[in-house]
Design a protein around this motif. Structure first.
Motif, PDB file in Angstrom:
ATOM      1  N   ALA A  96       0.827  -1.212   0.000  1.00  0.00           N
ATOM      2  CA  ALA A  96       0.000   0.000   0.000  1.00  0.00           C
ATOM      3  C   ALA A  96       0.857   1.255   0.000  1.00  0.00           C
ATOM      4  O   ALA A  96       0.407   2.316   0.427  1.00  0.00           O
ATOM      5  CB  ALA A  96      -0.927  -0.008   1.201  1.00  0.00           C
ATOM      6  N   ASP A  98       1.704   3.118  -2.373  1.00  0.00           N
ATOM      7  CA  ASP A  98       1.188   4.150  -3.265  1.00  0.00           C
ATOM      8  C   ASP A  98      -0.304   4.381  -3.003  1.00  0.00           C
ATOM      9  O   ASP A  98      -1.091   4.558  -3.916  1.00  0.00           O
ATOM     10  CB  ASP A  98       1.413   3.746  -4.733  1.00  0.00           C
ATOM     11  N   SER A  99      -0.673   4.390  -1.727  1.00  0.00           N
ATOM     12  CA  SER A  99      -2.080   4.546  -1.363  1.00  0.00           C
ATOM     13  C   SER A  99      -2.207   5.554  -0.231  1.00  0.00           C
ATOM     14  O   SER A  99      -1.374   5.594   0.682  1.00  0.00           O
ATOM     15  CB  SER A  99      -2.667   3.197  -0.919  1.00  0.00           C
ATOM     16  N   ASP A 100      -3.272   6.354  -0.280  1.00  0.00           N
ATOM     17  CA  ASP A 100      -3.563   7.293   0.798  1.00  0.00           C
ATOM     18  C   ASP A 100      -4.161   6.603   2.022  1.00  0.00           C
ATOM     19  O   ASP A 100      -4.248   7.207   3.091  1.00  0.00           O
ATOM     20  CB  ASP A 100      -4.546   8.372   0.317  1.00  0.00           C
ATOM     21  N   ASN A 425      -7.700   4.481  -9.426  1.00  0.00           N
ATOM     22  CA  ASN A 425      -7.621   3.782  -8.136  1.00  0.00           C
ATOM     23  C   ASN A 425      -7.826   2.299  -8.402  1.00  0.00           C
ATOM     24  O   ASN A 425      -8.898   1.876  -8.853  1.00  0.00           O
ATOM     25  CB  ASN A 425      -8.672   4.317  -7.160  1.00  0.00           C
ATOM     26  N   ILE A 444      -1.632  -1.763  -4.220  1.00  0.00           N
ATOM     27  CA  ILE A 444      -2.745  -0.824  -4.192  1.00  0.00           C
ATOM     28  C   ILE A 444      -2.286   0.549  -4.660  1.00  0.00           C
ATOM     29  O   ILE A 444      -1.301   1.094  -4.147  1.00  0.00           O
ATOM     30  CB  ILE A 444      -3.333  -0.703  -2.774  1.00  0.00           C
ATOM     31  N   HIS A 445      -2.998   1.100  -5.633  1.00  0.00           N
ATOM     32  CA  HIS A 445      -2.778   2.482  -6.091  1.00  0.00           C
ATOM     33  C   HIS A 445      -4.082   3.238  -5.826  1.00  0.00           C
ATOM     34  O   HIS A 445      -5.097   2.996  -6.492  1.00  0.00           O
ATOM     35  CB  HIS A 445      -2.415   2.509  -7.573  1.00  0.00           C
ATOM     36  N   TYR A 446      -4.042   4.135  -4.851  1.00  0.00           N
ATOM     37  CA  TYR A 446      -5.292   4.762  -4.411  1.00  0.00           C
ATOM     38  C   TYR A 446      -5.004   6.175  -3.914  1.00  0.00           C
ATOM     39  O   TYR A 446      -4.223   6.371  -2.971  1.00  0.00           O
ATOM     40  CB  TYR A 446      -5.914   3.925  -3.296  1.00  0.00           C
ATOM     41  N   ARG A 447      -5.636   7.158  -4.560  1.00  0.00           N
ATOM     42  CA  ARG A 447      -5.483   8.550  -4.167  1.00  0.00           C
ATOM     43  C   ARG A 447      -6.860   9.217  -4.072  1.00  0.00           C
ATOM     44  O   ARG A 447      -7.761   8.914  -4.851  1.00  0.00           O
ATOM     45  CB  ARG A 447      -4.617   9.315  -5.183  1.00  0.00           C
TER      46      ARG A 447
END
Length: 557
Positions: A96, A98-100, A425, A444-447
């Motif tokens: 994670a 690259d995830s907020d 996302n 996970i790529h989540y912004r």
């Protein structure tokens, strides 16, 4: 303890088979969480031979330490909601970086409901029509009214305690048990919400307020997030799996599925999996249902690539893994002069407010938020809430002075906001991180987008107004929690058009006629309500359709 609840095991003995007892099954289910539990029970009771493969284990009630003095010392070690921290045998790592937000989940019989707070929050009618009403997201291929009877049936099956008549919902939504007490914290919050002229209602919880089916009555320990030692919480290992096994379903634990297999006709033939000893196995079935959650499902479909499905199984649309939604949460702690017994359970919602749930264009963003009032827990739980304090303020004599002033005098106010679907996302397969079976971990790529940030900022300001109106002496600044990704949705969305969806309105893959997905990955939008009620209701609706249409079902043999 009811006879149908799994017995305690010791050594290497087990109350359930460790390998399938048949050569072939009518249906194979991947994952024993809410959707897998509902589907397996209904299929077994309808006479189907069905096996469920679950990579985790049964959680024995003796593992839940909520009734012991050491509960707070062990909670964040043994039952942390982040699998990267918890690291139980059934868990797999999640990248994670690259995830907020950190995605939170539990792998085992009952899935995340073993450690959820028990918030029961059906979606509202507008959640199914966000494109039509608000110009964002997409409309679902079914309506709230279609799902209503299943909401009511699932609530009955898992012993939801709630008060009918909430004006935020149509009158036709009902609960089988009376609500749990809202307590002094709920009364304090209600005073503030009344002063503001804002909606509130006693919260519904999947926790039995009196004995119900397999459940005992809640004793309000407030330890719901680490498993319920009383057996009162409606976790699906307690509410559904005993009945499924009694009806003849087989549940194999410690089974990590590494591929959904297909034949040269493009039909699913079963699953290849690895048992806890590392032995490779393959189990065949006429129909495969994937219920591995919004991260595990796209991960499995992507791993199950082949010459026929080079981009992953059921992924002709390119949407497998995309449109990940996780419900950002802003939370604050208010301190009051009055003693509030704010260690009492349930650990989740006492009072809810839907005042800012629906869209209002004047606010500068679309969609809204669900508020919940929650207890602050025991001394260590409260200490964790002030983790940003200076060393001088948080330790030594100051710690004890602070604890005397705050313990039992605090209330948690929070707002979870609707997460709009965005292709960016997403869940990918890691090329550098692998689980202990050698399978690639999910990445996970989540912004958060601008709409979400504005939604969070608006609700943070309203939380401060409500806390002040309720008589708070002081409150912490509302913060966005990173460890808040309990609600993982949208990564294999449903729809009528195969070019823009992964499954149809019944959860059937557009690409593979005998492959179904029943978990929250098929959600089109996220609402701002907790998803478990909708997950289970959709699974019940979809499996009944599968049972009714069985004579028309394509099978590999």
């Amino acid at each position: 303890m009811p006879d149908s609840i799994p017995i305690e095991v010791s050594g290497t003995s087990s109350p359930h088979p460790s390998t399938p007892q048949r050569d072939h099954y009518d249906v194979l289910v991947v994952g024993a969480g809410p959707s897998g539990a509902v589907a397996t029970k209904e299929l077994a009771q309808a006479g189907f031979s069905v096996v469920c493969l679950e990579q985790g284990d049964w959680a024995q009630r003796s593992e839940f330490r909520g009734a012991t003095p050491e509960w707070e010392l062990t909670a964040q070690r043994d039952w942390h909601p982040n699998p990267n921290v918890r690291r139980r045998p059934g868990d797999y790592p999640i990248d994670a970086s690259d995830s907020d937000m950190n995605p939170l989940m539990y792998n085992g019989v009952g899935g995340g409901t073993v450690i959820y707070a028990g918030h029961w929050a059906p979606f509202v009618p507008s959640d199914f029509r966000t494109r039509t009403l608000d110009g964002v997201g997409d409309d679902w291929p079914l309506s709230w009214e279609e799902l209503l009877p299943f909401y009511n049936r699932i609530a009955d099956e898992i012993g939801v305690s709630g008060l009918d008549g909430d004006p935020a919902y149509p009158d036709s939504l009902t609960y089988p048990l009376p609500p749990l007490p809202i307590g002094r914290i709920g009364m304090k919050a209600a005073q503030g919400l009344d002063a503001m002229g804002w909606h509130w209602w006693p919260a519904a919880n999947s926790i039995a307020s009196k004995p119900w089916r397999h459940q005992n009555a809640c004793v309000r320990r407030g330890t719901c997030l680490t498993g319920c030692p009383e057996g009162a919480k409606g976790s699906f290992d307690l509410t559904h799996w005993p009945d499924a096994v009694k009806a003849g379903a087989e549940l194999i634990t410690g089974a990590r599925v590494r591929e959904v297999t297909v034949n040269d006709r493009g039909l699913a033939t079963g699953a290849a999996w690895v048992d806890r000893s590392g032995t490779e196995r393959h189990t065949t079935a006429d129909v495969v249902i994937v219920c591995a959650n919004g991260i595990g499902t796209p991960r499995l479909l992507k791993i199950s690539s082949s010459k026929r499905f080079p981009d992953g199984l059921a992924n002709s649309s390119g949407l497998v893994g995309r449109r990940l939604m996780m419900h950002p949460l802003v939370i604050a702690t208010a301190i009051y002069e009055d003693p509030l017994e704010s260690w009492l359970g349930p650990a989740g919602q006492s009072v809810v407010s839907m005042e800012f749930f629906e869209s209002d264009p004047s606010r500068g963003f679309r969609r809204g938020a669900k508020w919940q009032i929650m207890p602050s827990g025991g001394p260590l739980g409260l200490r964790a809430g002030y983790a940003n304090s200076t060393v001088e303020a948080a330790w030594g004599d100051n710690f004890h002075r602070s604890l005397d002033r705050t313990f039992g005098h605090t209330v948690e106010w929070s707002a979870e906001v609707e997460d709009l679907p965005m292709d960016s996302n997403r869940v990918e397969l890691s090329s550098t991180v692998f689980d202990d079976s050698g399978l690639p971990a999910p990445e996970i790529h989540y912004r958060l987008d601008d709409n979400t940030h504005r939604n969070l900022e608006f609700n943070a300001e309203r939380l401060k107004e409500a806390m002040a109106a309720s008589g708070a002496l002081e409150h912490s600044e509302p913060i966005l929690m990173r460890d808040a990704g309990w609600h993982i949705m949208g990564t294999a969305r449903m729809g009528d058009d195969p070019s823009s969806s992964v499954v149809d309105k019944w959860g059937r893959s557009h690409d593979v006629d005998n492959l179904f997905i029943f978990d929250s990955s098929i959600f089109v939008t996220s609402s701002s309500s907790n998803p478990t009620a909708t997950i289970a209701s959709l699974a019940l609706r979809n499996v009944e359709r599968l049972i009714a249409s069985r004579t028309q079902q394509a099978v590999p043999a």
